[in-house]
Design an enzyme around this catalytic site. Structure first.
Site, PDB file in Angstrom:
ATOM      1  NE  ARG A  81      -2.582   0.878   3.559  1.00 14.07           N
ATOM      2  CZ  ARG A  81      -3.046   0.674   4.929  1.00 14.07           C
ATOM      3  NH1 ARG A  81      -4.369   0.174   4.588  1.00 14.07           N
ATOM      4  NH2 ARG A  81      -2.607   0.830   5.773  1.00 14.07           N
ATOM      5  CE  LYS A 184      -2.379   4.573   7.099  1.00 12.98           C
ATOM      6  NZ  LYS A 184      -3.398   5.268   7.677  1.00 12.98           N
ATOM      7  CD  GLU A 220     -12.018   5.339   5.013  1.00 14.22           C
ATOM      8  OE1 GLU A 220     -12.122   4.325   5.938  1.00 14.22           O
ATOM      9  OE2 GLU A 220     -11.092   5.071   4.228  1.00 14.22           O
TER      10      GLU A 220
END
Ligand code: PLP
Ligand code: COI
Length: 340
Positions: A81, A184, A220
């Site tokens: 990621r 991220k 989220e």
């Protein structure tokens, strides 16, 4: 050496540990990197990380087992990621072996700070990649720093396994469609500070964000993904290109299906259809599994299983996940990486 920390009372707070790893990227390559005691980064005032948000981070944990050994949970997924985030922001990838090796070095160097088995506390690791150097136009940096630091942590949401309430933000989005929601990057979190503060000052644990295009679907739960459990034994979690692909969520999808015999679905979770769920929760590395007691949307607080007790399926998922992470339950192939 032994350190005097009240492990059971840890929250999710910064603590300066003796060692961190640092590596520099210059002239198209990474140096080997090393451990350092210097907790301060010395970077150019014109660093792209500071001005244009060219930075990425990760979060993973080291767990102390009953035998006293230390292990990581799926660090290869964090490395992957981190690489995907780097690609999105035109930063150089940190190779998986370099990433895992840096994490291991930091754990070993700070091993006295890996909380004892049985306290439920863990060592949280924060890999960080930033664009540095002398650039002022909006373009990618030519130099980068990769660092990994760590600290012991306890619960991220105050309740731990006690359910807490969350507030749906009607005014703010977390990410744009086709933006950086799946990466991220710090910018996603900067934008969440204002709605997060509003929610917390009004007694909620955090904000639930809806899909930015239609504002009809859950995306989220603050810095965690959402899941809901139906009376038909289904584990349902939102599918969207603008949510962070949570490693915990994908692990739970697999465990719910293979070990709890549930039907698992990634799909739409409409905010006006919450009655389909008998239990709900937030999941993530920091959040682990945090049961959602209720969701406040407009003038209505929708309560799931209970405001005070974790639901039975959420509890089973928690026990399975945490059991694997601490080495009490056999992990699926490749999920656990031993540090020592
Ligand atoms: N969603 C957001 C916005 C996060 O910051 C995190 C934390 O990493 C998660 C979800 C959970 O992801 P993971 O389970 O990989 O930690
Ligand atoms: C994590 O779970 O690792 C996160 O990144 C959450 C964090 C932003 C506190």
């Amino acid at each position: 050496m032994s350190v005097s920390i009240q492990w059971e009372n840890l929250g999710f707070d910064y603590m300066k540990l003796p060692f961190r790893f640092i590596s520099y990227y210059k002239d198209g390559q990474w140096d080997e990197g090393c451990l350092t005691k210097d907790a301060t980064l010395h970077i150019s005032e014109s660093s792209t990380a500071l001005h244009y948000g060219q930075q990425a981070f990760e979060g993973l944990k080291a767990y102390r087992t009953k035998e006293g050994t230390i292990q990581l949970f799926r660090p290869d997924r964090n490395a992957a990621r981190f690489q995907a985030t780097a690609d999105r922001l035109l930063m150089p990838q940190v190779p998986t072996n370099k990433f895992i090796d840096a994490v291991k070095q930091v754990v070993v160097a700070n091993k006295d700070y890996v909380p004892p088995y049985g306290t439920r506390a863990t060592l949280y690791l924060r890999p960080l990649l930033i664009g540095v150097g002398d650039v002022i136009g909006v373009r990618p940096a030519t130099e980068y720093i990769f660092t990994v630091f760590a600290m012991p942590v306890g619960n991220y949401f105050k309740g731990g396994l006690a359910p807490t309430n969350f507030l749906v933000s009607e005014e703010f989005d977390r990410a744009a469609p086709y933006g950086t929601g799946a990466a991220k990057v710090g910018g996603n979190y900067a934008g969440s500070l204002l709605p997060g503060k509003y929610a917390k000052t009004h007694g909620y644990s955090d904000v639930i964000y809806l899909d930015p295009a239609t504002h009809t679907k859950i995306e989220e739960v603050g810095a965690a993904n959402f899941f809901g459990i139906t009376a038909d034994n289904e584990f349902i979690t939102p599918l969207s290109p603008s949510i962070l692909p949570s490693i915990t969520k994908y692990s739970l999808l697999e465990l719910a299906e293979t070990r709890l015999g549930m039907k698992v679905i990634e799909g739409d979770v409409f905010i006006d259809q919450l009655e389909r769920f008998v239990e709900a929760g937030a999941c993530g590395t920091a959040a682990v599994i945090s049961p959602i007691g209720g969701i406040q949307y407009k003038n209505n607080l929708h309560v799931f299983y209970s405001q005070t007790e974790v639901g039975p399926v959420t509890r089973r998922l928690y026990d399975e996940l945490v059991g694997i992470q601490f080495g009490d339950i056999e992990a699926p192939e490749g999920w656990i990486v031993k540090v020592d």
